[in-house]
Design a protein around this motif. Structure first.
Motif, PDB file in Angstrom:
ATOM      1  N   THR A  59       0.831  -1.205   0.000  1.00  0.00           N
ATOM      2  CA  THR A  59       0.000   0.000   0.000  1.00  0.00           C
ATOM      3  C   THR A  59       0.865   1.254   0.000  1.00  0.00           C
ATOM      4  O   THR A  59       0.602   2.215  -0.743  1.00  0.00           O
ATOM      5  N   PRO A  64      -3.123   1.661  -2.424  1.00  0.00           N
ATOM      6  CA  PRO A  64      -4.056   0.653  -1.894  1.00  0.00           C
ATOM      7  C   PRO A  64      -4.813  -0.131  -2.953  1.00  0.00           C
ATOM      8  O   PRO A  64      -5.333  -1.208  -2.658  1.00  0.00           O
ATOM      9  N   THR A  69      -1.179  -4.957  -4.531  1.00  0.00           N
ATOM     10  CA  THR A  69      -1.667  -4.654  -3.187  1.00  0.00           C
ATOM     11  C   THR A  69      -2.970  -5.391  -2.915  1.00  0.00           C
ATOM     12  O   THR A  69      -3.168  -5.953  -1.824  1.00  0.00           O
ATOM     13  N   ARG A  73      -3.698  -8.010   0.099  1.00  0.00           N
ATOM     14  CA  ARG A  73      -4.823  -7.803   1.017  1.00  0.00           C
ATOM     15  C   ARG A  73      -5.763  -9.010   1.001  1.00  0.00           C
ATOM     16  O   ARG A  73      -6.271  -9.437   2.052  1.00  0.00           O
TER      17      ARG A  73
END
Length: 362
Positions: A59, A64, A69, A73
């Protein structure tokens, strides 16, 4: 993958960090590959911590909503859920799914997989019917965009069948899983792990739907194949053996179930350890098929099998049917320079059926 290979990836990641710097994309990718195999080896808590750190670093470096990324996540949420925190995993997966829709589009393969992963944690957090409802349109979208037998479509269909069964529609789940297993057999090699998973779950839902002989016979053959492919001490092989023993008893052969579970208890303790949950499950299964309603006092059998008893006092024993463990979603393999641009989020079928809803007949 053994510990030596994991350590090789650890050294590679540390070398990349030292030579390229901690925020170089190649360093981040090497760390992601290391985290993935840690999760694949059955250490989801450790993998969740690693992916959580990676998600923060990706990030900061890439933003993000960068695809790399998003993948980190997604894997963070997935491994966190596998380690037992389904509620937090559901919250994180919901946010990742929303960002994937914005960045990649509703029907992108990665978005479909991430949305299916989110549905899984909805189910694991206690809403099986909600997970099944959410997965139904995802199955349709994957079928339209990828085709009905694309590996990703089959995985999403597998998830849907699982949660249909978990919501109480066992006959429908058995029908869906039979079709998936047949199609997996056409798409994958016979020894492919996904083909083995589909065969396992077809047998399990057949048993839940009432065809206990089909469940027993399907798992008997699968025990042989898993032992040959994975090895006798592999955790998945031990799980399949337990499920085979359970359906052997359900099919009217409690003596056969006892014999299978007596051997399994010793193997689980030797391989997994005395206090591992699957060792405990095997002991409870052995207690049930030996004592039935009197299984609260199984000490004589355990004294023979493992030297002591650790069944919880006062708890009615059932024959638990431990599920084949789902593996963490796979991050893309760490690329060698020049860096690869295409990366893919993965999701895996949810594990099948836990303890029997009703105690089996002795």
């Amino acid at each position: 993958m053994n510990e030596q290979e994991i350590q090789k990836l650890r050294v590679e990641a540390e070398t990349r960090v030292r030579e390229l710097g901690p925020e170089h994309p190649g360093s981040l990718d090497a760390r992601a590959a290391w985290a993935r195999v840690v999760g694949d080896e059955g250490r989801p808590g450790e993998a969740a911590r690693m992916f959580g750190e990676l998600a923060q670093d990706y990030t900061r470096v890439l933003g993000p909503q960068h695809p790399d990324t998003l993948l980190a996540r997604h894997n963070h949420a997935y491994c966190l859920g596998l380690s037992g925190n389904a509620v937090t995993a559901e919250s994180l997966a919901r946010d990742v799914a929303a960002d994937c829709v914005l960045v990649l589009g509703q029907d992108h393969p990665d978005t479909l997989n991430v949305r299916a992963g989110w549905a899984r944690w909805i189910g694991e957090a206690g809403d099986a019917a909600g997970a099944a409802r959410m997965l139904r349109p995802i199955v349709e979208e994957a079928t339209d965009s990828l085709g009905p037998v694309h590996p990703d479509t089959l995985t999403i269909r597998h998830q849907h069948a699982h949660w249909v069964g978990r919501s109480g529609e066992t006959i429908q789940a058995s029908r869906l899983m039979t079709a998936i297993a047949d199609e997996r057999g056409e798409v994958h090699e016979p020894d492919d792990p996904m083909a083995l998973t589909a065969r396992h779950d077809r047998a399990m839902w057949a048993g839940e739907a009432g065809d206990v002989s089909l469940a027993r016979d399907g798992l008997w053959q699968l025990v042989e194949d898993a032992t040959r492919i994975l090895g006798s001490n592999h955790h998945d092989t031990l799980v399949i053996r337990h499920n085979h023993a359970h359906w052997t008893g359900e099919a009217g052969d409690p003596a056969g179930a006892r014999a299978l579970l007596t051997q399994l208890v010793g193997d689980c303790v030797r391989v997994l350890g005395e206090n591992h949950p699957d060792s405990e499950n095997a002991r409870r299964g052995l207690a049930w098929w030996t004592y039935g309603p009197k299984a609260n006092d199984p000490a004589p059998v355990f004294a023979t099998a493992v030297g002591n008893s650790s069944v919880e006092a006062g708890r009615k024993a059932k024959d638990p049917k431990p599920a084949k463990p789902a593996k963490p979603a796979k991050a893309a393999k760490a690329p060698k320079p020049p860096r690869e641009s295409k990366r893919k989020a993965r999701t895996e079928p949810a594990p099948e059926a836990a303890a029997a809803s009703a105690a089996p007949a002795a």
